[in-house]
Design a protein around this motif. Structure first.
Motif, PDB file in Angstrom:
ATOM      1  N   ALA A   5      42.431  39.267  45.250  1.00  0.00           N
ATOM      2  CA  ALA A   5      41.527  38.168  44.877  1.00  0.00           C
ATOM      3  C   ALA A   5      41.135  37.351  46.105  1.00  0.00           C
ATOM      4  CB  ALA A   5      42.185  37.282  43.824  1.00  0.00           C
ATOM      5  N   HIS A   6      42.103  37.086  46.995  1.00  0.00           N
ATOM      6  CA  HIS A   6      41.804  36.350  48.226  1.00  0.00           C
ATOM      7  C   HIS A   6      40.871  37.153  49.127  1.00  0.00           C
ATOM      8  CE1 HIS A   6      45.668  34.074  47.390  1.00  0.00           C
ATOM      9  NE2 HIS A   6      44.743  33.129  47.452  1.00  0.00           N
ATOM     10  N   ARG A   7      41.132  38.463  49.207  1.00  0.00           N
ATOM     11  CA  ARG A   7      40.285  39.305  50.058  1.00  0.00           C
ATOM     12  C   ARG A   7      38.857  39.361  49.522  1.00  0.00           C
ATOM     13  NH1 ARG A   7      44.789  42.991  49.554  1.00  0.00           N
ATOM     14  NH2 ARG A   7      46.244  42.600  51.247  1.00  0.00           N
ATOM     15  N   LEU A   8      38.718  39.479  48.209  1.00  0.00           N
ATOM     16  CA  LEU A   8      37.375  39.473  47.606  1.00  0.00           C
ATOM     17  C   LEU A   8      36.647  38.181  47.966  1.00  0.00           C
ATOM     18  CD1 LEU A   8      37.984  40.960  44.057  1.00  0.00           C
ATOM     19  CD2 LEU A   8      36.292  41.788  45.698  1.00  0.00           C
ATOM     20  N   ALA A   9      37.320  37.052  47.775  1.00  0.00           N
ATOM     21  CA  ALA A   9      36.709  35.762  48.080  1.00  0.00           C
ATOM     22  C   ALA A   9      36.325  35.677  49.552  1.00  0.00           C
ATOM     23  CB  ALA A   9      37.653  34.631  47.694  1.00  0.00           C
ATOM     24  N   GLY A  10      37.196  36.187  50.420  1.00  0.00           N
ATOM     25  CA  GLY A  10      36.903  36.177  51.850  1.00  0.00           C
ATOM     26  C   GLY A  10      35.688  37.008  52.217  1.00  0.00           C
ATOM     27  N   LEU A  11      35.409  38.024  51.406  1.00  0.00           N
ATOM     28  CA  LEU A  11      34.229  38.867  51.620  1.00  0.00           C
ATOM     29  C   LEU A  11      32.981  38.272  50.965  1.00  0.00           C
ATOM     30  CD1 LEU A  11      35.907  42.322  50.882  1.00  0.00           C
ATOM     31  CD2 LEU A  11      35.108  41.515  53.123  1.00  0.00           C
ATOM     32  N   GLY A  12      33.171  37.161  50.258  1.00  0.00           N
ATOM     33  CA  GLY A  12      32.052  36.563  49.531  1.00  0.00           C
ATOM     34  C   GLY A  12      31.709  37.336  48.275  1.00  0.00           C
ATOM     35  N   ALA A  77      33.845  49.857  39.935  1.00  0.00           N
ATOM     36  CA  ALA A  77      35.045  50.609  39.562  1.00  0.00           C
ATOM     37  C   ALA A  77      36.274  49.707  39.615  1.00  0.00           C
ATOM     38  CB  ALA A  77      35.219  51.824  40.474  1.00  0.00           C
ATOM     39  N   LEU A  78      36.363  48.854  40.624  1.00  0.00           N
ATOM     40  CA  LEU A  78      37.485  47.919  40.697  1.00  0.00           C
ATOM     41  C   LEU A  78      37.449  46.926  39.539  1.00  0.00           C
ATOM     42  CD1 LEU A  78      37.724  47.169  44.532  1.00  0.00           C
ATOM     43  CD2 LEU A  78      39.311  48.511  43.115  1.00  0.00           C
ATOM     44  N   ALA A  79      36.263  46.543  39.105  1.00  0.00           N
ATOM     45  CA  ALA A  79      36.147  45.648  37.949  1.00  0.00           C
ATOM     46  C   ALA A  79      36.695  46.314  36.699  1.00  0.00           C
ATOM     47  CB  ALA A  79      34.691  45.235  37.746  1.00  0.00           C
ATOM     48  N   VAL A  80      36.424  47.601  36.542  1.00  0.00           N
ATOM     49  CA  VAL A  80      36.968  48.353  35.409  1.00  0.00           C
ATOM     50  C   VAL A  80      38.488  48.389  35.501  1.00  0.00           C
ATOM     51  CG1 VAL A  80      37.135  50.648  34.371  1.00  0.00           C
ATOM     52  CG2 VAL A  80      34.887  49.721  34.995  1.00  0.00           C
ATOM     53  N   GLY A  86      44.698  44.192  33.990  1.00  0.00           N
ATOM     54  CA  GLY A  86      44.968  42.771  34.170  1.00  0.00           C
ATOM     55  C   GLY A  86      44.953  42.289  35.603  1.00  0.00           C
ATOM     56  N   GLY A  87      44.184  42.913  36.462  1.00  0.00           N
ATOM     57  CA  GLY A  87      44.085  42.492  37.857  1.00  0.00           C
ATOM     58  C   GLY A  87      44.240  43.666  38.801  1.00  0.00           C
ATOM     59  N   LEU A  88      44.216  43.353  40.093  1.00  0.00           N
ATOM     60  CA  LEU A  88      44.286  44.400  41.116  1.00  0.00           C
ATOM     61  C   LEU A  88      45.570  44.346  41.930  1.00  0.00           C
ATOM     62  CD1 LEU A  88      40.615  44.200  42.457  1.00  0.00           C
ATOM     63  CD2 LEU A  88      41.579  45.873  40.856  1.00  0.00           C
ATOM     64  N   GLU A  89      46.441  43.401  41.625  1.00  0.00           N
ATOM     65  CA  GLU A  89      47.633  43.201  42.454  1.00  0.00           C
ATOM     66  C   GLU A  89      48.614  44.358  42.380  1.00  0.00           C
ATOM     67  OE1 GLU A  89      46.282  40.908  40.434  1.00  0.00           O
ATOM     68  OE2 GLU A  89      45.430  39.695  42.055  1.00  0.00           O
TER      69      GLU A  89
END
Length: 158
Positions: A5-12, A77-80, A86-89
């Motif tokens: 989630a932090h990495r996604l935010a960092g990528l905008g 695909a990551l959204a799926v 329940g997340g990507l962690e």
């Protein structure tokens, strides 16, 4: 520690709503610790921004643009995956298959699919390292230039 989630935010970036299937199939199937996504197109807000075959030339989708579209398809695909578990962690990428609608003579499929591979690494870190296939095809559903399938391993606790 940096999370997906932090990495996604960092990528905008943010995970979009998972695209709905466009025919008689489900968006993902889980067996044991593995989750297989159906093929994901580069939908943005429910629509394809670009259609056509990939190649150099004024009437084709340029490889650089197709690479960006492959990243968009991987984000879908990551959204799926996130919706299913329940997340990507707790996920690790295992296999990415990328299909590229290729004009005759185009052989740059690996470079195009690398857009999806790079996104997985950027979002998942080391857990984004994966095996991969990059396949050229004559056409894809709805005229999409690229499509990706993702297999992930889900850690215990789901």
């Amino acid at each position: 520690m940096s999370t997906p989630a932090h990495r996604l935010a960092g990528l905008g970036l943010a995970l979009p709503s998972p695209p709905a299937p466009v025919a008689a199939y489900v968006r993902a199937v889980r067996t044991g610790s593995l989750l297989f996504t159906s093929g994901q197109l580069p939908f943005v807000d429910g629509a394809l921004e670009v259609t056509g075959q990939v190649a150099e030339g004024s009437d084709q989708v340029p490889p650089e643009r197709a690479r960006e579209l492959a990243a968009t398809a991987a984000l879908n695909a990551l959204a799926v995956v996130a919706a299913e578990v329940g997340g990507l962690e707790r996920v690790r990428a295992v296999k990415l298959v990328g299909y590229v609608a290729s004009a005759p003579g185009f052989t740059g499929q690996p470079g195009v699919v690398d857009g999806a591979s790079r996104l997985l690494l950027d979002v998942l870190g080391e857990a984004g390292r994966h095996a991969r296939s990059a396949v050229g095809v004559a056409s894809l559903p709805l005229g999409a230039p690229v499509e990706v399938e993702l297999v992930v391993e889900v850690a215990d606790g789901s």
